[in-house]
Design an enzyme around this catalytic site. Structure first.
Site, PDB file in Angstrom:
ATOM      1  CB  CYS A 172       2.155  46.505  34.897  1.00 43.48           C
ATOM      2  SG  CYS A 172       3.872  45.965  34.775  1.00 43.48           S
ATOM      3  CB  CYS A 211       2.547  39.874  35.395  1.00 45.83           C
ATOM      4  SG  CYS A 211       3.971  39.812  36.518  1.00 45.83           S
ATOM      5  CB  CYS A 228       7.276  44.770  41.353  1.00 41.90           C
ATOM      6  SG  CYS A 228       7.612  43.456  40.134  1.00 41.90           S
ATOM      7  CG  PHE A 266      25.192  30.634  22.675  1.00 44.58           C
ATOM      8  CD1 PHE A 266      25.087  31.680  21.756  1.00 44.58           C
ATOM      9  CD2 PHE A 266      25.038  29.340  22.226  1.00 44.58           C
ATOM     10  CE1 PHE A 266      24.840  31.408  20.418  1.00 44.58           C
ATOM     11  CE2 PHE A 266      24.783  29.063  20.895  1.00 44.58           C
ATOM     12  CZ  PHE A 266      24.680  30.108  19.985  1.00 44.58           C
ATOM     13  CB  CYS A 316      14.608  31.925  27.794  1.00 45.18           C
ATOM     14  SG  CYS A 316      15.230  32.887  26.395  1.00 45.18           S
TER      15      CYS A 316
END
Length: 414
Positions: A68, A71, A145, A272, A367
């Site tokens: 996956c 991660c 998950c 924002f 981020c």
């Protein structure tokens, strides 16, 4: 071609980096000090055999890890993981000439992510639902998950059933799932036009399974319950697919830092602003002007404010801050505090205007450490002093990192 390499260090994207005669080789899922037999293709390599594992290697908590693409670093011991993530931020700041003692990483626990952007595809055997494999369009069908809230993971099969009803194409489509206070809010994109009996079947399925809202390509198909997100006691109903901080606990930490930093400001600009993550909290102590390019998000913020209790005045402005940032003259005229939380691309042009302003206190939320460092360097060059930098790990076991940076501009002496 295969060769044996020794991993020298861990890169910012969580790949192990080996120094070879032809240059660096990037090997996913490896750790510093490990000797690995790899199959090399250009600058990338895949593990053939792990010959000497690192003492910092641990068993990943998820069976899908390594396949996956959600991660990238579940295999690193926890303290070393925290140090690596914090160091990535330090390195990004240093690359822009910024030296500051970065706070310890604020941790977010497993099983805490309330929003997930999944990929789905209808097949003859059913619906594939999960995340894409790394650097691939292949969907890894999730069975578990450790990142998402259990309330989402426990309903994956129910969501597969919904996806089968919604899918009017055999092409992959996006299914965004958010845990709201009133149930799951599901929004699909590129799943095809939902009409006639298929639409009615999807409506009935949502009602029967307690889904708060289903939207397809931005159109609300059914909304048995308003999907409520609580922001400091204010109920907000986000538009379909709206941006939301991924982990509620991380949002609280970031908001507390911002609100405390701007506590003395009488009038604050929230740039924002989205659905009001910071604006509605700041309105407990200051008047707020929220600027955002997304009209539905602004409308949700405005409704939340109008139905909220004990808030000071909040005004809104639909404005593309990339093309038309608030000018330093506008900022000087109206504000003594400011917070900005742009997408990953950062806010270079807006930062240049803030740098020229006399706004005394600024909180920058990001981020992306790379674009944050760029924007901070602009503010520092404009006279701001960087007081504190706090990394928040709301993107657990990935290379992504949320950060809150707090700045002040000394008042000029007359």
């Amino acid at each position: 071609m295969t060769s044996i390499v020794t991993i020298a260090r861990l890169g910012a994207q969580a790949d192990g980096i080996a120094d070879a005669p032809g240059g660096q080789i990037f090997v996913p899922f490896t750790l510093p000090g490990e000797r690995v037999n790899v199959a090399v293709s250009g600058k990338k390599a895949d593990i053939v055999a792990l010959l000497d594992p690192s003492p910092l290697r641990v068993t990943p908590p998820c069976r899908h890890f390594g396949d996956c693409g959600g991660c990238s670093i579940q295999h690193l011991e926890q303290q070393a993981y925290r140090d690596w993530k914090r160091q990535n931020l330090i390195d990004a700041l240093r690359a822009r000439g910024i030296e500051i003692e970065v706070d310890a990483l604020v941790e977010c626990p497993p099983h805490s992510r309330r929003r997930a952007a999944l990929t789905a595809r209808k097949t003859e055997k059913g619906l594939l639902l999960g995340f894409n494999a790394a650097l691939s369009h292949r969907i890894v069908d999730l069975e578990e998950c450790p990142v998402m809230l259990p309330s989402i993971v426990e309903q994956l099969d129910m969501l597969r059933g919904l996806g089968l009803l919604v899918a009017q194409t055999k092409e992959p489509f996006r299914m965004a799932v958010t845990q709201s206070a009133s149930g799951l809010d599901v929004a699909t994109d590129d799943s095809g036009a939902l009409e006639g009996p298929a639409r009615q079947a999807a409506v009935e399925y949502c009602i029967a399974n307690g889904i708060a809202r289903l939207s397809v390509d931005g159109e609300i198909i059914v909304e048995p319950k308003k999907p409520v997100i609580m922001i400091d006691g204010v109920a907000v109903i986000p538009p379909p697919g709206a941006f939301l901080q991924a982990v509620e606990n991380a949002e609280h930490v970031m908001a507390k830092l911002v609100v405390e930093h701007l506590r003395k400001a009488k009038r604050v600009a929230d740039l924002f602003s989205g659905i009001g993550t910071f604006a509605l909290r700041l309105a407990r102590q200051s008047e707020v002007h929220a600027a955002e390019g997304d009209a539905p998000a602004l409308a949700a913020l405005d409704r939340g404010f109008r139905y909220g209790d004990g808030l000071k005045r909040v005004t809104i402005e639909k404005r593309d801050l990339f093309r038309r940032p608030l000018t330093y003259k506008e900022l000087d005229l109206k504000f003594d505090g400011l917070v900005f939380d742009p997408p990953r691309a950062g806010a270079e042009d807006q930062a240049r205007q803030i740098a020229r302003s006399t706004v005394q206190r600024v909180a920058a939320v990001s981020c992306n450490p790379i674009t944050l460092a760029r924007d901070l360097s602009i503010l520092i060059e404009g006279g701001y002093v960087l007081k504190r930098v706090v990394p928040v790990d709301q993107f657990l076991w990935s290379s992504h990192l949320e950060t809150v940076a707090l700045l002040e501009k000394p008042k000029k002496r007359r």
